[in-house]
Design an enzyme around this catalytic site. Structure first.
Site, PDB file in Angstrom:
ATOM      1  N   GLU A 296      -5.006  -8.835   1.299  1.00 55.26           N
ATOM      2  CA  GLU A 296      -5.541  -8.496   2.630  1.00 55.26           C
ATOM      3  C   GLU A 296      -7.032  -8.257   2.499  1.00 55.26           C
ATOM      4  O   GLU A 296      -7.486  -7.601   1.548  1.00 55.26           O
ATOM      5  CB  GLU A 296      -4.957  -7.190   3.195  1.00 55.26           C
ATOM      6  CG  GLU A 296      -3.581  -7.284   3.766  1.00 55.26           C
ATOM      7  CD  GLU A 296      -3.088  -5.963   4.367  1.00 55.26           C
ATOM      8  OE1 GLU A 296      -3.905  -5.167   4.895  1.00 55.26           O
ATOM      9  OE2 GLU A 296      -1.867  -5.744   4.288  1.00 55.26           O
TER      10      GLU A 296
ATOM     11  N   GLU B 285       0.812  -1.225   0.000  1.00 59.32           N
ATOM     12  CA  GLU B 285       0.000   0.000   0.000  1.00 59.32           C
ATOM     13  C   GLU B 285       0.843   1.273   0.000  1.00 59.32           C
ATOM     14  O   GLU B 285       0.734   2.105   0.918  1.00 59.32           O
ATOM     15  CB  GLU B 285      -0.944   0.021   1.210  1.00 59.32           C
ATOM     16  CG  GLU B 285      -1.908  -1.141   1.264  1.00 59.32           C
ATOM     17  CD  GLU B 285      -2.948  -0.990   2.383  1.00 59.32           C
ATOM     18  OE1 GLU B 285      -2.825  -0.068   3.203  1.00 59.32           O
ATOM     19  OE2 GLU B 285      -3.890  -1.798   2.430  1.00 59.32           O
TER      20      GLU B 285
HETATM   21  C1  BG6 Z   1      -4.004  -2.278   5.793  1.00 55.64           C
HETATM   22  C2  BG6 Z   1      -2.559  -2.340   6.201  1.00 55.64           C
HETATM   23  O1  BG6 Z   1      -4.225  -1.085   5.130  1.00 55.64           O
HETATM   24  O2  BG6 Z   1      -4.979  -2.255   6.766  1.00 55.64           O
HETATM   25  C3  BG6 Z   1      -2.328  -2.947   7.575  1.00 55.64           C
HETATM   26  O3  BG6 Z   1      -1.766  -2.983   5.245  1.00 55.64           O
HETATM   27  C4  BG6 Z   1      -3.400  -2.487   8.541  1.00 55.64           C
HETATM   28  O4  BG6 Z   1      -1.047  -2.622   8.012  1.00 55.64           O
HETATM   29  C5  BG6 Z   1      -4.767  -2.920   7.996  1.00 55.64           C
HETATM   30  O5  BG6 Z   1      -3.194  -2.944   9.836  1.00 55.64           O
HETATM   31  C6  BG6 Z   1      -5.935  -2.605   8.895  1.00 55.64           C
HETATM   32  O6  BG6 Z   1      -5.989  -1.245   9.201  1.00 55.64           O
HETATM   33  P1  BG6 Z   1      -5.887  -0.722  10.692  1.00 55.64           P
HETATM   34  O7  BG6 Z   1      -5.513   0.704  10.585  1.00 55.64           O
HETATM   35  O8  BG6 Z   1      -7.223  -0.913  11.313  1.00 55.64           O
HETATM   36  O9  BG6 Z   1      -4.824  -1.534  11.364  1.00 55.64           O
END
Ligand code: BG6
Length: 468
Positions: free
Chosen positions: A371, A173
């Site tokens: 993800e 990202e």
């Molecule tokens: C993604 C990232 O955008 O979202 C992760 O690659 C991140 O590092 C995940 O943890 C979830 O977002 P957050 O801010 O709730 O941890």
């Protein structure tokens, strides 16, 4: 008598990449130990701990650095076929370049070997929001010398680990450090400076292409890609003004990385927008050629939420700092489905729309969902008498997204796998441990004790049946 497999409706191709994703800063711990140098998160926590939810910093993560044997066994128990982790640049090179930390090499070698012994394929990412502080002091991605240091670091990783790691990623990202570090204040250096933001973005693209070039020169036989959060931009209506607003948001936040990474060039319309506003980045003559020749083999797609936009209704003060929102307003769709803890809209079809876009407009390049996940606050309230978190909401979230992945696949999308975010509950940047995402819970009060959640057992079954 019907078997489980017969009952399943959504069956995925053989060898589908089932697994999960993580990142070094979010799980390793030992952030100031074992020869590791500081990264921006260590520095920021040291100087402004109040920014972090409940004052929990990057040292107090799930301690993968010492608990990885147990964790890899848990990956096995939950059915993992692959696992993405990131290498910490500041653990490898405490000063960002120069002296290498042998303990880091030993650590990542052990991780890779233990994963392989357990038949879990390592997917390795080189950069996940974690600029070494020594490099940030040189300007971070604003600086060309940092691009060169990154390429040296990437090359070292390929040399040490590339005989066994066959799937590499240059960034996770990369738009996020641009947005959060240079526009909206969620990452260090928390500036609001569009000119720097553009330079940071350009250098991240260049660094990726240069690392790809080095990887290919080494002929190690694996694939190299990038992981992008290709958040679709949906217009409020089909009115031309809303459509144009959505197109602009898409150019700025998606195509700025997607096009150069997959097609080797920046969209003309994006270049025109930046030119008109006088925000073109500085670059050297050969840069565009390097970007053109070194596109990715493989695309990771992170998907959590859509972006909804509408026409810009009130023009900002022309003397205010330039923000991308000069071109559009964000639009809050009435009645949307919401994850109230993270405040993110849940729109499952978005994952299908992304896959179709990649199929139709990006040569159907090999891709996977790298993800997807749901962060939930105070999950202890869902614990049953055996201490297992009954996270049916997470299972539903995954199944509802997987149905759309399956549909895209049936329609010819070249999607090879699905990685959940994440394996164990981990540290979420400024949110620390507010929202839990794991298939496995981590008890911070009890020596980081791991307990498989209901979703972890569900995941095992999903993988065993290759669908649900
Ligand atoms: C993604 C990232 O955008 O979202 C992760 O690659 C991140 O590092 C995940 O943890 C979830 O977002 P957050 O801010 O709730 O941890």
């Amino acid at each position: 008598m019907s078997t489980d497999v017969e009952k399943n409706k959504y069956i995925f191709p053989k060898d589908f990449w089932w697994g999960s994703a993580s990142s070094a800063t979010q799980m390793e711990g030992f952030s100031g130990a074992e020869g590791k140098g500081k990264n921006i998160w260590d520095y920021w926590y040291e100087t402004e701990p109040n920014r972090f939810y409940q004052g929990i910093g990057p040292d107090n993560t799930s301690q993968f650095y010492t608990k990885f044997f147990e964790d890899i066994q848990l990956m096995k128990e939950t059915g993992h076929k692959s696992f993405r982790f990131s290498i910490s640049w500041s653990r490898m090179f405490p000063m960002g370049r120069g002296d290498i930390n042998q303990k880091a090499i030993d650590f990542y070698n052990t991780i890779i070997n233990t994963l392989l012994e357990n038949e879990i394929e390592p997917f390795v990412n080189l950069y996940h929001f974690d600029m070494p502080m020594a490099m940030q002091d040189e300007g971070g991605w604003e600086s060309r010398s940092v691009v060169e240091a990154y390429v040296e670091y990437a090359s070292t990783c390929f040399e040490h680990f590339g005989d066994r790691v066959l799937k590499w990623f240059t960034h996770n990202e990369p738009i996020v450090p641009v947005e959060c570090g240079y526009l909206y204040g969620h990452h260090y250096p928390a500036l609001c400076d569009f000119e720097k933001a553009v330079q940071v973005g350009f250098h991240s693209v260049l660094a990726s292409a240069k690392a790809i070039q080095v990887y290919r020169d080494k002929e190690l036989g694996g694939k190299i890609g990038i992981i992008l959060n290709v958040t679709p931009s949906y217009p409020r209506s089909n009115h031309p003004a809303d459509l144009e607003a959505a197109e602009k948001a898409d150019l700025l936040f998606n195509r700025s990385f997607l096009d150069p990474s997959v097609k080797g060039e920046f969209p003309e319309k994006l270049i025109d927008m930046l030119r008109v506003e006088n925000f073109l980045p500085k670059y050297e003559a050969e840069d565009l050629d390097i970007i053109r020749k070194n596109t990715v083999d493989l695309l990771g797609i992170n998907y959590y939420q859509p972006r909804r936009v509408k026409e810009k209704e009130n023009m900002p003060n022309p003397n205010a700092p330039f923000m991308p929102e000069r071109y559009f307003d964000n639009y809050d769709m009435p009645g949307k489905k919401l994850n109230p803890y993270r405040g993110w809209e849940i729109y499952e079809k978005g994952i299908y729309d992304i896959l179709k876009n990649i199929q139709q407009n990006y040569g159907n390049i090999e891709c996977f969902i790298s993800e997807n996940g749901m962060g939930v606050e105070s999950e202890e309230r869902f614990k049953d008498t055996n201490g297992v978190i009954q996270d049916d909401y997470r299972i539903n979230f995954y199944e509802d997204h997987l149905k759309w992945v399956h549909k895209a696949l049936n329609e010819g999308a070249n999607v090879k796998g699905f990685h959940v975010w994440t394996f164990t509950d981990n540290w979420s940047w400024l949110n620390s441990y507010k929202n839990r995402y794991g298939l496995i819970s981590v008890d911070l009060q009890n020596d980081y004790k791991r307990t498989i959640k209901k979703s972890g057992y569900w995941f095992k079954k999903l993988v065993d049946n290759n669908g649900f």
